[in-house]
Design an enzyme around this catalytic site. Structure first.
Site, PDB file in Angstrom:
ATOM      1  N   ARG A  18      -3.613  17.259 -22.097  1.00 14.62           N
ATOM      2  CA  ARG A  18      -4.433  16.270 -21.387  1.00 14.62           C
ATOM      3  C   ARG A  18      -4.802  15.050 -22.210  1.00 14.62           C
ATOM      4  O   ARG A  18      -5.664  14.273 -21.804  1.00 14.62           O
ATOM      5  CB  ARG A  18      -5.687  16.955 -20.864  1.00 14.62           C
ATOM      6  CG  ARG A  18      -5.425  18.091 -19.885  1.00 14.62           C
ATOM      7  CD  ARG A  18      -4.504  17.677 -18.773  1.00 14.62           C
ATOM      8  NE  ARG A  18      -4.536  18.636 -17.667  1.00 14.62           N
ATOM      9  CZ  ARG A  18      -3.763  18.535 -16.595  1.00 14.62           C
ATOM     10  NH1 ARG A  18      -2.893  17.541 -16.491  1.00 14.62           N
ATOM     11  NH2 ARG A  18      -3.841  19.428 -15.631  1.00 14.62           N
ATOM     12  N   ASN A  48       2.331  12.974 -17.434  1.00 13.95           N
ATOM     13  CA  ASN A  48       1.281  12.492 -16.524  1.00 13.95           C
ATOM     14  C   ASN A  48      -0.103  12.457 -17.169  1.00 13.95           C
ATOM     15  O   ASN A  48      -1.060  13.011 -16.658  1.00 13.95           O
ATOM     16  CB  ASN A  48       1.259  13.324 -15.220  1.00 13.95           C
ATOM     17  CG  ASN A  48       1.032  14.801 -15.457  1.00 13.95           C
ATOM     18  OD1 ASN A  48       1.344  15.327 -16.516  1.00 13.95           O
ATOM     19  ND2 ASN A  48       0.477  15.484 -14.478  1.00 13.95           N
ATOM     20  N   ASP A 225       3.935  25.549 -16.974  1.00 15.26           N
ATOM     21  CA  ASP A 225       3.284  24.508 -16.167  1.00 15.26           C
ATOM     22  C   ASP A 225       1.771  24.524 -16.472  1.00 15.26           C
ATOM     23  O   ASP A 225       0.950  24.325 -15.571  1.00 15.26           O
ATOM     24  CB  ASP A 225       3.543  24.694 -14.669  1.00 15.26           C
ATOM     25  CG  ASP A 225       3.332  23.397 -13.900  1.00 15.26           C
ATOM     26  OD1 ASP A 225       2.987  22.374 -14.532  1.00 15.26           O
ATOM     27  OD2 ASP A 225       3.506  23.399 -12.670  1.00 15.26           O
TER      28      ASP A 225
HETATM   29  O1  DOR Z   1      -0.195  22.253 -10.464  1.00 14.98           O
HETATM   30  C1  DOR Z   1       0.232  21.344 -11.162  1.00 14.98           C
HETATM   31  N1  DOR Z   1      -0.598  20.646 -11.964  1.00 14.98           N
HETATM   32  N2  DOR Z   1       1.515  21.049 -11.103  1.00 14.98           N
HETATM   33  C2  DOR Z   1       2.024  19.992 -11.747  1.00 14.98           C
HETATM   34  O2  DOR Z   1       3.208  19.770 -11.694  1.00 14.98           O
HETATM   35  C3  DOR Z   1       1.120  19.067 -12.477  1.00 14.98           C
HETATM   36  C4  DOR Z   1      -0.077  19.746 -12.918  1.00 14.98           C
HETATM   37  C5  DOR Z   1      -1.175  18.885 -13.523  1.00 14.98           C
HETATM   38  O3  DOR Z   1      -0.863  18.003 -14.325  1.00 14.98           O
HETATM   39  O4  DOR Z   1      -2.340  19.104 -13.204  1.00 14.98           O
HETATM   40 ZN    ZN Z   2       4.098  20.543 -14.196  1.00 15.53          ZN
END
Ligand code: DOR
Ligand code: ZN
Length: 299
Positions: A18, A48, A225
């Site tokens: 994060r 992300n 994930d």
């Molecule tokens: O559940 C998810 N959360 N799937 C993802 O692909 C991204 C992730 C997140 O970054 O929170």
């Molecule tokens: Zn993911």
């Protein structure tokens, strides 16, 4: 070590650390502690974050921030829908590949524009996709057209297994990953933010098709994930998708060995050998001077 199991450290090919941007959930140091506690000694971080890893500058910044990590790491480069984004993809070196979100998830990085999808695949050395259901078929077509290696992250259904099985039998260079939550949980019908993630939990039938695909040799890797959020966020009116996974994936897979679902050798293949092969990991020494991947150079 008599009576004990000796195995290599695991490589988690799918981790949403994060930092930067969301360090109230987790930072690179605490995320790497969770990895080490779970027997994972290498993580591939997803783009992300805030800013997203879609520029060479953001990638370089992540590498600086990562000095505090206690495990090996690679940073995915994220795809964007812009001409600049395409040229940045071509410049990104020493990364596990380009990550393309073909479906919605945390971070609004979804790409639906067909023209750009083609350009992104063309510009990339290797692509990992978050694709669900028919999108898996679409991703396979895009990769075949561009003649690029495709890695399907977190496949979760029988239909997706079928698409991948067919592509593999046709000789396409496609690999796939499953998460522990899709292997151990299925949807209950009740709404629960703490069990909400993308892709969502699937049916019991889908879950068994993933175990079958592991034993048929179709599944190449286990990726968590790992996507932590705070309790307050999960209890809010608009809870974000994602569950943590770094600390629990290896213990869960070893429990599955105890229960006769697969062998130790398979766990080592799925969590250590295959990720290293698929992503061309050259050396796992954490020394600063060394690069993680076989291709490219340290930026
Ligand atoms: O559940 C998810 N959360 N799937 C993802 O692909 C991204 C992730 C997140 O970054 O929170
Ligand atoms: Zn993911």
């Amino acid at each position: 070590a008599k009576g004990l199991l000796l195995m290599p450290g695991c490589i988690d090919t799918h981790v949403h650390l994060r930092e930067p941007g969301f360090t109230h959930k987790e930072d690179m140091f605490t995320g790497s502690l969770a990895a080490a506690a779970g027997g994972i000694t290498t993580v591939f971080d997803m783009p992300n974050t805030k800013p997203s890893t879609t520029t060479i500058t953001a990638l370089a910044n992540k590498r600086k921030l990562a000095k505090k990590m206690i495990v090996n790491h690679g940073f995915y480069f994220g795809a964007t829908k812009s001409a600049e984004g395409i040229s940045e993809i071509k410049e990104a070196k020493n990364v596990p590949g380009t990550k393309v979100f073909m479906n919605i998830t945390t971070g609004k990085m979804i790409i639906e524009d067909e023209k750009f999808l083609h350009k992104i695949f063309e510009a990339s050395r290797q692509v990992s996709v978050h694709a669900e259901q028919e999108q898996v078929k679409h991703a396979i077509q895009l990769a075949s057209l561009a003649r690029k290696k495709l890695y399907c992250s977190q496949i979760s259904t029988q239909k997706e297994v079928d698409y991948i099985t067919f592509a593999k039998s046709a000789g396409t260079e496609v690999c796939c990953e499953v998460t522990p939550h899709h292997l151990f949980c299925s949807k209950s019908g009740k709404k629960d933010a703490f069990l909400s993630m993308k892709p969502e939990l699937r049916t019991k039938k889908d879950k068994s098709s993933l175990w079958k695909a592991i034993n048929d040799g179709i599944v190449d890797t286990i990726g968590t994930d790992h996507a932590p959020h705070t309790t307050v966020e999960k209890k809010s009116n608009n809870p974000p998708y994602g569950v943590p996974g770094l600390e629990t994936s290896l213990p869960l897979m070893l429990t599955a060995v105890r229960d006769g679902k697969l062998s130790y050798q398979q766990v080592i293949k799925l969590m250590c050998n295959n990720p290293a092969k698929i992503f061309g990991i050259k050396s796992r020494s954490i020394q600063k001077s060394q690069r993680l991947f076989e291709h490219g150079s340290v930026l």
